[in-house]
Scaffold this motif. Structure first.
Motif, PDB file in Angstrom:
ATOM      1  N   ARG A 236       0.832  -1.195   0.000  1.00 31.35           N
ATOM      2  CA  ARG A 236       0.000   0.000   0.000  1.00 31.35           C
ATOM      3  C   ARG A 236       0.870   1.250   0.000  1.00 31.35           C
ATOM      4  O   ARG A 236       1.933   1.276   0.616  1.00 31.35           O
ATOM      5  N   LEU A 237       0.395   2.286  -0.679  1.00 30.05           N
ATOM      6  CA  LEU A 237       1.008   3.607  -0.631  1.00 30.05           C
ATOM      7  C   LEU A 237       0.470   4.318   0.596  1.00 30.05           C
ATOM      8  O   LEU A 237      -0.744   4.434   0.767  1.00 30.05           O
ATOM      9  N   ASP A 238       1.361   4.797   1.461  1.00 26.24           N
ATOM     10  CA  ASP A 238       0.856   5.440   2.675  1.00 26.24           C
ATOM     11  C   ASP A 238       0.478   6.899   2.404  1.00 26.24           C
ATOM     12  O   ASP A 238       0.867   7.499   1.401  1.00 26.24           O
ATOM     13  N   SER A 239      -0.283   7.461   3.319  1.00 28.48           N
ATOM     14  CA  SER A 239      -0.882   8.784   3.115  1.00 28.48           C
ATOM     15  C   SER A 239       0.154   9.887   3.006  1.00 28.48           C
ATOM     16  O   SER A 239      -0.025  10.848   2.241  1.00 28.48           O
ATOM     17  N   ILE A 240       1.229   9.792   3.762  1.00 25.86           N
ATOM     18  CA  ILE A 240       2.259  10.840   3.711  1.00 25.86           C
ATOM     19  C   ILE A 240       2.907  10.871   2.336  1.00 25.86           C
ATOM     20  O   ILE A 240       3.122  11.949   1.758  1.00 25.86           O
ATOM     21  N   GLN A 241       3.209   9.704   1.789  1.00 27.40           N
ATOM     22  CA  GLN A 241       3.796   9.675   0.440  1.00 27.40           C
ATOM     23  C   GLN A 241       2.808  10.190  -0.600  1.00 27.40           C
ATOM     24  O   GLN A 241       3.181  10.895  -1.548  1.00 27.40           O
ATOM     25  N   ALA A 242       1.532   9.858  -0.443  1.00 24.85           N
ATOM     26  CA  ALA A 242       0.517  10.355  -1.367  1.00 24.85           C
ATOM     27  C   ALA A 242       0.422  11.871  -1.320  1.00 24.85           C
ATOM     28  O   ALA A 242       0.246  12.528  -2.354  1.00 24.85           O
ATOM     29  N   ALA A 243       0.562  12.434  -0.127  1.00 23.49           N
ATOM     30  CA  ALA A 243       0.515  13.895   0.004  1.00 23.49           C
ATOM     31  C   ALA A 243       1.671  14.557  -0.736  1.00 23.49           C
ATOM     32  O   ALA A 243       1.492  15.590  -1.394  1.00 23.49           O
ATOM     33  N   VAL A 244       2.848  13.976  -0.643  1.00 20.27           N
ATOM     34  CA  VAL A 244       4.004  14.503  -1.370  1.00 20.27           C
ATOM     35  C   VAL A 244       3.752  14.426  -2.872  1.00 20.27           C
ATOM     36  O   VAL A 244       4.006  15.383  -3.626  1.00 20.27           O
ATOM     37  N   LEU A 245       3.243  13.303  -3.313  1.00 18.49           N
ATOM     38  CA  LEU A 245       2.985  13.114  -4.744  1.00 18.49           C
ATOM     39  C   LEU A 245       1.891  14.056  -5.245  1.00 18.49           C
ATOM     40  O   LEU A 245       1.950  14.543  -6.374  1.00 18.49           O
ATOM     41  N   ARG A 246       0.909  14.333  -4.419  1.00 22.35           N
ATOM     42  CA  ARG A 246      -0.139  15.289  -4.810  1.00 22.35           C
ATOM     43  C   ARG A 246       0.445  16.687  -5.006  1.00 22.35           C
ATOM     44  O   ARG A 246       0.012  17.430  -5.900  1.00 22.35           O
ATOM     45  N   ALA A 247       1.417  17.045  -4.183  1.00 15.53           N
ATOM     46  CA  ALA A 247       2.057  18.356  -4.337  1.00 15.53           C
ATOM     47  C   ALA A 247       2.877  18.422  -5.619  1.00 15.53           C
ATOM     48  O   ALA A 247       2.962  19.483  -6.263  1.00 15.53           O
ATOM     49  N   LYS A 248       3.469  17.303  -6.004  1.00 10.89           N
ATOM     50  CA  LYS A 248       4.361  17.293  -7.158  1.00 10.89           C
ATOM     51  C   LYS A 248       3.651  17.072  -8.491  1.00 10.89           C
ATOM     52  O   LYS A 248       4.108  17.561  -9.534  1.00 10.89           O
ATOM     53  N   LEU A 249       2.532  16.317  -8.482  1.00 14.46           N
ATOM     54  CA  LEU A 249       1.898  15.940  -9.744  1.00 14.46           C
ATOM     55  C   LEU A 249       1.538  17.143 -10.623  1.00 14.46           C
ATOM     56  O   LEU A 249       1.799  17.107 -11.831  1.00 14.46           O
ATOM     57  N   PRO A 250       0.958  18.225 -10.080  1.00 11.03           N
ATOM     58  CA  PRO A 250       0.652  19.370 -10.950  1.00 11.03           C
ATOM     59  C   PRO A 250       1.889  20.027 -11.558  1.00 11.03           C
ATOM     60  O   PRO A 250       1.786  20.773 -12.527  1.00 11.03           O
TER      61      PRO A 250
END
Length: 384
Positions: A236-250
């Motif tokens: 599973r992808l944890d929430s903290i990593q997802a938050a980082v990726l959300r900041a970077k994706l745009p």
């Protein structure tokens, strides 16, 4: 001059620091560490970016490849063809699942899988092809998909190095890397073009049934809590990593363009150097054209053709210029994957590349002063 980094994650962080810190704080306060809102939001945003129906986040890129193969129902002994010139994870998961890896040579210019060698390697036992989109650009997906259709094979795209790249097919359609096969897999390792601050990965597919199977596999084979319908794993992808990726994706397209700009500057400096061969794009345009979006330059990889590659790597490191040799040993010569089926004459390009390739610093924060210094040092040594 700033200290030269192979990948400058600290410099990149400064631009997104406030958003990342705020998101992580919220996660800590809500304690939604696993499968929280950040993960679900990132999944939807990545689906939109890639133009795919389903993104299934997981723990890392290696898991993504393994789970993709598990989801397709491949059986022990099934043959899976992939490139000899790549990182071991691609063949590692094939072996872990007791499938039979079949390694083939690559092209000397794009470093991607050789279509003629691929076609020659297909047998009645072949069940899947894993094209690796190496260093940031797609393999020849038109040819690969045509062969897959002809021989009823699965296509699993290893997109760990090319997220954000676009592929222009012969019919004029542009597709995102990782979205064209039956299933795609990527890594969010920190140094990737879209990287988190730990391990992370994802699987992509447009197949509803396959997506359902994979969602169970990543969660111990469960679709309902404590009901294990398929053999699964914990990935599973944890929430903290997802938050980082959300900041970077745009910012991913901007990151990719910054890398292309750095690649253009490198290639201009190395132009007409007799013993230095610069990267080419899959469309074979002159240099890296102004509208190029087919290469995202996860690595900027030269070929040093006068036998000085190893000495150059030592010289650069001694002068505080990091570099990398990706990859120094072909997979068919790695102890874990040696097989009597392989003959050295089947891998002439790979066997030459491992003696010549060297990758220079490549990231979004490279500046003109650093690139000028790096190129002067390389040219001076190679011609010295």
């Amino acid at each position: 001059m700033k200290k030269i980094q192979m990948v400058d994650l600290s410099g990149q962080y400064q631009e997104i620091k406030d958003q990342v810190n705020t998101s992580i704080t919220q996660i800590l306060e809500t304690s939604a560490f696993i499968n929280g809102p950040e993960v679900h939001a990132f999944q939807k945003e990545l689906e939109t970016y890639l133009g795919v129906k389903h993104v299934i986040p997981c723990a890392n890129g290696t898991d993504a490849l393994q789970i993709a193969m598990m989801g397709l129902g491949l059986k022990p002994g099934d043959e899976v063809i992939t490139a000899d010139f790549t990182f071991a994870a691609t063949v590692e998961v094939i072996a872990l699942l007791q499938l039979t890896p079949v390694l083939v040579d690559v092209y000397p210019d794009t470093f991607n899988i050789n279509i003629e060698a691929l076609e020659k390697a297909i047998t009645p036992k072949t069940k899947a092809i894993v094209p690796v989109h190496l260093f940031g650009q797609c393999a020849n997906m038109d040819a690969i998909l045509a062969l897959a259709e002809k021989h009823n094979l699965f296509v699993i795209e290893d997109n760990a190095q090319a997220i954000g790249a676009k592929y222009l097919s012969k019919n004029g359609k542009k597709s995102m890397a990782g979205s064209m096969g039956h299933v795609g897999a990527t890594s969010f390792f920190p140094s990737k073009n879209l990287g988190c601050y730990g391990d992370g990965g994802a699987i992509f597919t447009n197949d509803d049934d396959l997506a359902h199977i994979i969602r169970g596999i990543v969660n111990h084979g469960m679709y309902e809590r404590y009901h294990h319908d398929v053999v699964g794993v914990n990935s599973r992808l944890d929430s903290i990593q997802a938050a980082v990726l959300r900041a970077k994706l745009p910012k991913l397209d901007g990151y990719c363009e910054a890398r292309r700009n750095a690649a253009r500057a490198y290639s201009r400096a190395f132009k007409n150097q007799q013993h230095i061969v610069t990267p080419v794009t899959v469309n074979n345009c002159e240099g890296i054209c102004d509208v190029c979006d087919c290469h995202v330059f996860h690595q900027y990889t030269l070929k040093i053709t006068n036998g000085k590659r190893d000495a150059l790597a030592k010289y650069l490191n001694e002068n505080d210029i990091p570099c990398g040799v990706y990859y120094p040993i072909p997979l068919h010569n790695q102890k874990a994957y040696v097989d009597e089926r392989y003959r050295e004459e089947d891998f002439p390009v790979t066997n030459q590349l491992v003696k010549e390739v060297i990758s220079l610093p490549m990231h979004t924060e490279l500046d003109e002063e650093q690139i000028n210094h790096i190129t002067k040092m390389v040219i001076g040594f190679v011609n010295g």
